[in-house]
Design an enzyme around this catalytic site. Structure first.
Site, PDB file in Angstrom:
ATOM      1  N   LYS A  53       0.954  -1.301  -0.125  1.00  0.00           N
ATOM      2  CA  LYS A  53      -0.033  -0.097   0.173  1.00  0.00           C
ATOM      3  C   LYS A  53       1.001   1.291   0.164  1.00  0.00           C
ATOM      4  O   LYS A  53       0.573   2.108  -0.595  1.00  0.00           O
ATOM      5  CB  LYS A  53      -0.870  -0.066   1.185  1.00  0.00           C
ATOM      6  CG  LYS A  53      -2.157  -1.178   1.038  1.00  0.00           C
ATOM      7  CD  LYS A  53      -2.984  -1.171   2.482  1.00  0.00           C
ATOM      8  CE  LYS A  53      -3.736  -2.484   2.000  1.00  0.00           C
ATOM      9  NZ  LYS A  53      -4.572  -2.775   3.253  1.00  0.00           N
ATOM     10  N   GLN A  97      -4.930  -1.712   9.442  1.00  0.00           N
ATOM     11  CA  GLN A  97      -4.940  -2.922   8.728  1.00  0.00           C
ATOM     12  C   GLN A  97      -5.465  -4.094   9.579  1.00  0.00           C
ATOM     13  O   GLN A  97      -5.240  -4.248  10.968  1.00  0.00           O
ATOM     14  CB  GLN A  97      -3.241  -3.334   8.434  1.00  0.00           C
ATOM     15  CG  GLN A  97      -3.196  -4.697   7.491  1.00  0.00           C
ATOM     16  CD  GLN A  97      -3.520  -4.630   6.116  1.00  0.00           C
ATOM     17  OE1 GLN A  97      -3.751  -3.399   5.605  1.00  0.00           O
ATOM     18  NE2 GLN A  97      -4.015  -5.777   5.711  1.00  0.00           N
ATOM     19  N   ASP A 120     -11.259   2.656   3.331  1.00  0.00           N
ATOM     20  CA  ASP A 120     -11.567   0.942   3.296  1.00  0.00           C
ATOM     21  C   ASP A 120     -13.007   1.011   3.071  1.00  0.00           C
ATOM     22  O   ASP A 120     -13.289  -0.331   2.645  1.00  0.00           O
ATOM     23  CB  ASP A 120     -11.225   0.312   4.741  1.00  0.00           C
ATOM     24  CG  ASP A 120     -10.039  -0.448   4.405  1.00  0.00           C
ATOM     25  OD1 ASP A 120      -9.689  -0.776   3.456  1.00  0.00           O
ATOM     26  OD2 ASP A 120      -9.243  -0.458   5.437  1.00  0.00           O
TER      27      ASP A 120
HETATM   28  N1  GUN Z   1      -6.971  -7.185   5.791  1.00  0.00           N
HETATM   29  C1  GUN Z   1      -7.123  -7.904   4.719  1.00  0.00           C
HETATM   30  N2  GUN Z   1      -7.821  -7.359   3.647  1.00  0.00           N
HETATM   31  C2  GUN Z   1      -7.811  -6.063   4.058  1.00  0.00           C
HETATM   32  C3  GUN Z   1      -8.494  -4.699   3.763  1.00  0.00           C
HETATM   33  O1  GUN Z   1      -8.890  -4.619   2.435  1.00  0.00           O
HETATM   34  N3  GUN Z   1      -8.291  -3.868   4.351  1.00  0.00           N
HETATM   35  C4  GUN Z   1      -7.769  -3.752   5.822  1.00  0.00           C
HETATM   36  N4  GUN Z   1      -7.870  -2.518   6.353  1.00  0.00           N
HETATM   37  N5  GUN Z   1      -7.096  -4.827   6.079  1.00  0.00           N
HETATM   38  C5  GUN Z   1      -7.210  -6.001   5.430  1.00  0.00           C
END
Ligand code: GUN
Length: 285
Positions: A53, A97, A120
């Site tokens: 990211k 996350q 998100d």
């Molecule tokens: N963990 C697995 N997929 C995601 C996601 O799309 N966003 C976040 N914040 N955590 C995750």
């Protein structure tokens, strides 16, 4: 044989457009869009996702600020950090996350993020906006799947769409996205009886069960669109999804590979949401 839906190529194309957009926005508004990423603990996969990211943000000119906290971090401390970021005018998006350590209530944490910084798209307000056909910040993976399906040029209207998996992150918002797009939607989950019968009549299958090879290729209707959200590492180090790709390719009209399908689009939609949040904060939308 099915045509491949190339998520990597679509993600690269969208990122070029976003980079140009960000350059113009930064010149006009005196700052770049900002994304705060919070990572708690030392889950190796989460560290890889967060690194990816950060790299993607840099590619398009989004300022990413990472907060890497130990697994022993208290919920109170985490909520305090989110409160600070909620009030920081340089921060347009906040991402926590997942998964979080067990002593932290993930729902409580996610609900504390201001809805207009929830890049998100997990906040109940944003999921509710999607439910009532007023999409705001949209969950990244489902929104990315919609963009992938759109590349086929096939209309959603009247199509039978079957979502496999009913998680908050993918299955549920995916069903809302498909409904918004005009499909007739079925959601299958762990209590569904005879999964095969649902898949066999689906024009669009979105597999997000998190079970390797759950969807057998022979079940896929001739010409169907198959989107595989699953990602599993095999013993030989290779990656695979929830769908038996080899067999499904013989039946489907269109199919996403793993890797190179949904994965690159999830991060791309996060960037897109961060730019949307920025535009909202500077009064452009
Ligand atoms: N963990 C697995 N997929 C995601 C996601 O799309 N966003 C976040 N914040 N955590 C995750």
């Amino acid at each position: 044989m099915a045509q491949i839906i190339d998520g990597k190529a679509l993600a690269a194309k969208l990122k070029v457009d976003m980079q140009m957009d960000v350059t113009t926005l930064a010149q006009k508004h005196g700052r770049s869009p900002g994304l705060a990423v919070i990572l708690v603990g030392d889950d190796p996969a989460s560290h890889v996702y967060v690194k990816n990211k950060e790299i993607a943000c840099e590619e398009v000119g989004i300022a990413s600020i990472s907060h890497k906290l130990p697994a022993s971090t208290t919920q109170e401390h985490l909520l305090g950090l989110i409160a600070e970021l909620n009030n920081d005018p340089k921060v347009d998006g906040i991402l926590v996350q997942l998964p979080l350590p067990e002593h932290i209530h993930a729902d409580k944490v996610l609900n504390t993020i201001h809805a207009d910084k929830d890049v998100d798209g997990f906040h109940p307000f944003n999921v509710g906006c999607l439910a009532v056909r007023q999409p705001a910040l949209r969950s990244c993976t489902p929104y990315g799947c919609i963009k992938l399906i759109e590349t086929t040029g096939i209309s959603f209207h009247g199509k039978e769409a079957v979502v496999v998996g009913a998680s908050n992150i993918v299955g549920r918002p995916m069903a809302l996205e498909l409904l918004l797009a005009g499909a007739t939607v079925t959601v299958c989950h762990r209590f569904t009886e005879n999964l095969q019968s649902h898949i066999e009549r689906a024009d669009i299958v979105v597999a997000a069960a998190g079970k390797q090879g759950l969807i057998q290729g022979e079940w896929i209707k001739k010409g169907a669109i198959v989107i595989d959200v699953g990602i599993h590492r095999l013993e030989d180090g290779s990656l695979t999804g929830d769908v038996d790709f080899e067999a499904a390719s013989k039946h489907a009209g269109w199919i996403t590979p793993v890797p190179g399908g949904v994965g690159p689009m999830t991060i791309t939609m996060l960037l897109s949401n961060t730019i949307s949040a920025f535009k909202n904060h500077v009064g452009l939308v």
